[in-house]
Design an enzyme around this catalytic site. Sequence first.
Site, PDB file in Angstrom:
ATOM      1  N   ASP A 185       0.781  -2.650   7.816  1.00 33.57           N
ATOM      2  CA  ASP A 185       0.911  -1.270   7.685  1.00 33.57           C
ATOM      3  C   ASP A 185      -0.389  -0.320   7.917  1.00 33.57           C
ATOM      4  OD1 ASP A 185       0.180  -1.418   5.158  1.00 33.57           O
ATOM      5  OD2 ASP A 185       2.175  -0.811   4.567  1.00 33.57           O
TER       6      ASP A 185
ATOM      7  N   ASP B 170       1.249  -6.824   4.847  1.00 37.50           N
ATOM      8  CA  ASP B 170       2.475  -6.338   5.575  1.00 37.50           C
ATOM      9  C   ASP B 170       2.176  -5.575   7.084  1.00 37.50           C
ATOM     10  OD1 ASP B 170       1.261  -4.018   4.812  1.00 37.50           O
ATOM     11  OD2 ASP B 170       3.031  -3.441   3.317  1.00 37.50           O
TER      12      ASP B 170
ATOM     13  N   ASP C  72       8.067   3.634  -5.588  1.00 40.49           N
ATOM     14  CA  ASP C  72       7.262   4.687  -4.936  1.00 40.49           C
ATOM     15  C   ASP C  72       6.788   4.352  -3.444  1.00 40.49           C
ATOM     16  OD1 ASP C  72       5.607   6.613  -5.023  1.00 40.49           O
ATOM     17  OD2 ASP C  72       4.012   5.712  -6.106  1.00 40.49           O
TER      18      ASP C  72
ATOM     19  N   GLU D 111      10.439  12.797  -7.257  1.00 43.75           N
ATOM     20  CA  GLU D 111       9.752  13.233  -5.865  1.00 43.75           C
ATOM     21  C   GLU D 111      10.425  14.550  -5.450  1.00 43.75           C
ATOM     22  OE1 GLU D 111       7.206  11.102  -4.200  1.00 43.75           O
ATOM     23  OE2 GLU D 111       7.127  12.774  -2.949  1.00 43.75           O
TER      24      GLU D 111
ATOM     25  N   SER E 272     -20.985   8.140  11.808  1.00 45.24           N
ATOM     26  CA  SER E 272     -21.483   7.645  10.291  1.00 45.24           C
ATOM     27  C   SER E 272     -21.555   9.009   9.208  1.00 45.24           C
ATOM     28  CB  SER E 272     -23.001   7.066  10.634  1.00 45.24           C
ATOM     29  OG  SER E 272     -23.621   8.121  11.433  1.00 45.24           O
TER      30      SER E 272
END
Length: 576
Positions: A183, A181, A222, A240, A258
């Site tokens: 995102d 998707d 969710d 929620e 790193s």
Amino acid sequence: MKLTSTWCLALLSLCVLTSLPVTQQSVNGGSSCATCTVIVALVEQLTEVNNSTVVETLDKLCSFLPAQFKPLCDTAIKALGPVLIVLMVNGADPDVTCHALRFCQTDPGQPTCRGILPPSSIYTDSEFEIKVLKARNKIEHLMLKTKLRLGLKFCEIPGVKEICDWIKKSVAHQEPAFDFDNDAFSAYTNLRGSAWRGKDCFDDDANMYPGALPKDGDKELDSNCNGILGVNPQTKKSYEDELCATSQPRGVAVLGDSVGAHFHLPPQWFDATLISEKAFFHAVSIIENELDWPMMSTTTGHGTNEWPDVITGPVDSIYLRLRERNRCNHRDYQNIAANGEDSTSVNQIMRTLARRPKQDRPIVVTYALVGNDVCNGHPDTFDRMTTPAQMFNNTMTTLEYLNQVLPNNSHVILMGLADGRVLFDSMSSRIHPASTYWGTFTYAKFYDYMNCLQISPCRGWMNTNQTIRDLTTKRADQLSAVLANITLTKKSRFSNFNLYFMDNPINKAIKKWESLGRQSWELIEPVDGFHNNQLGQAFVTGVIWDDLTSKYPEIIGPLNPNNDLIQSLFGDQGGY
Ligand SMILES: *[C@@H]1O[C@H](CO)[C@@H](O)[C@H](O)[C@H]1NC(C)=O
Ligand SMILES: *[C@@H]1O[C@H](CO)[C@@H](O)[C@H](O)[C@H]1NC(C)=O
Ligand SMILES: *[C@@H]1O[C@H](CO)[C@@H](O)[C@H](O)[C@H]1NC(C)=O
Ligand SMILES: *[C@@H]1O[C@H](CO)[C@@H](O)[C@H](O)[C@H]1NC(C)=O
Ligand SMILES: *[C@@H]1O[C@H](CO)[C@@H](O)[C@H](O)[C@H]1NC(C)=O
Ligand SMILES: *[C@@H]1O[C@H](CO)[C@@H](O)[C@H](O)[C@H]1NC(C)=O
């Protein structure tokens, strides 16, 4: 300007590529030479350790590799094996072998580079030249019959080439390779997936991902992937809303190098006394994560240690502690760090941070560029370090960008650079894992060798010359002062986040460790001798957290009184 070069730390035919900002060719064979030397040293020590023949050892090594590499390894051994065997049977050490095969050379005006040697190899430069010529004579007729020709790069050997190409492809990602998707969050673990950023629970909906403000109270779906959803049947309010809305939830991210990504090469890949089939069991996943272990790192660690065969030590992280403080923060982490990043190159990778000012929750971002602004492999190392003016410029560029993308009430912590002198002080007289059996290759020799080939990740600190180490620290301190000054003088420019400066936690952690009667080397990565190891990553977490709780409690937010209820209702909240 992120240039990828080959700092080839090597194993069998695994030529491991890491990213370093390099603008100049290495010398004397560079990483091909180092790769050859490490592999030949491993084969020779293994042959001695197990009292076996070179042929048996080579076969055994290929059998250790993951299935997809075995045929390629066999191809490589077919090309390289016969000459290696002749050279080794004739007592050629790794330096003689790799010079005879011309993976190593002595370029005009350069010194001869000496690598990992058995205790018996003591000779002058001119004796060395004669040994190399004799060795080359012995293999001349064989070279004609194989696909090898002198002057090949290590990654051009048939069989090795395919492995090198696969590695290059695997480490080329900055965003998830599988993200349907778009995102920037993924349901796949590796290749910049959920090992790096919270797992996407809906990879077919670009508005649902970790850190999103909940949609419709997450009554049915969710939408922020924190594992909290549904409606309380008694109150008819969504969980929620009830359990999270007033708890000031937040995410955490690192923009870093790193150290932030947690680079780790298993010593079991290089050490003839530790090597085994088990050590390579997860090699594919390890390389797909760029030899980094973000899932066990200081900022974004979120698992337990799943692979004790290749990494040991506890997992602790800022993310885990923020989650313990408020379970609504579940899965809201992003590791935007990559090997070799400095204040210049981070201005590219920062754009992969996935946060939108109106749609997402606030986030705590640590800007942690521990040393690459002063670290490079070049002889004119000081001329190539970031200047204070450039540091100011680069950091302001990053902060101005963050001010556009971060939701209001976020926090940004600028971390100072480390004092890398601790590396020499802790390691120089210890033995590198690539020569555990011979016991000859100290870290001091390892530094000289990498500097001779001009492939060191940090000539300034990984150096036997104290003046050079001190001057490198001086520049690092100047760059840290720029960050402190920006925090002091530019804070008010940024409306969407509070800005903080923190001294580098690594040196603080090492001092604290020593005050407990422990040794600093216990916190340092053995193979590269350059990073903090798993124990170090976890210990640093405690040091940062102590600073946050005592000085800046607003960064960590309040303790959520609903945590126990969340746990009893939602268990592990979907895990990772
Ligand atoms: C060396 O010997 C040990 C014990 O017999 C064995 O487990 C290991 O696989 C051997 N290693 C190699 C490289 O032959
Ligand atoms: C190594 O193997 C050879 C040949 O099998 C044997 O003669 C020799 O005794 C062995 N050496 C050791 C130290 O085990
Ligand atoms: C600072 O950045 C600007 C714009 O990116 C650039 O024009 C300028 O040369 C930079 N200054 C220094 C000292 O790097
Ligand atoms: C950001 O939040 C602070 C504190 O909640 C508030 O005072 C400020 O007006 C907000 N800024 C914007 C641009 O919304
Ligand atoms: C150490 O480095 C400094 C600075 O480059 C140089 O002047 C000095 O000669 C070096 N010392 C040794 C012993 O090589
Ligand atoms: C701090 O920054 C200001 C402007 O940004 C500059 O004028 C000042 O010299 C700096 N101070 C130090 C100690 O670097």
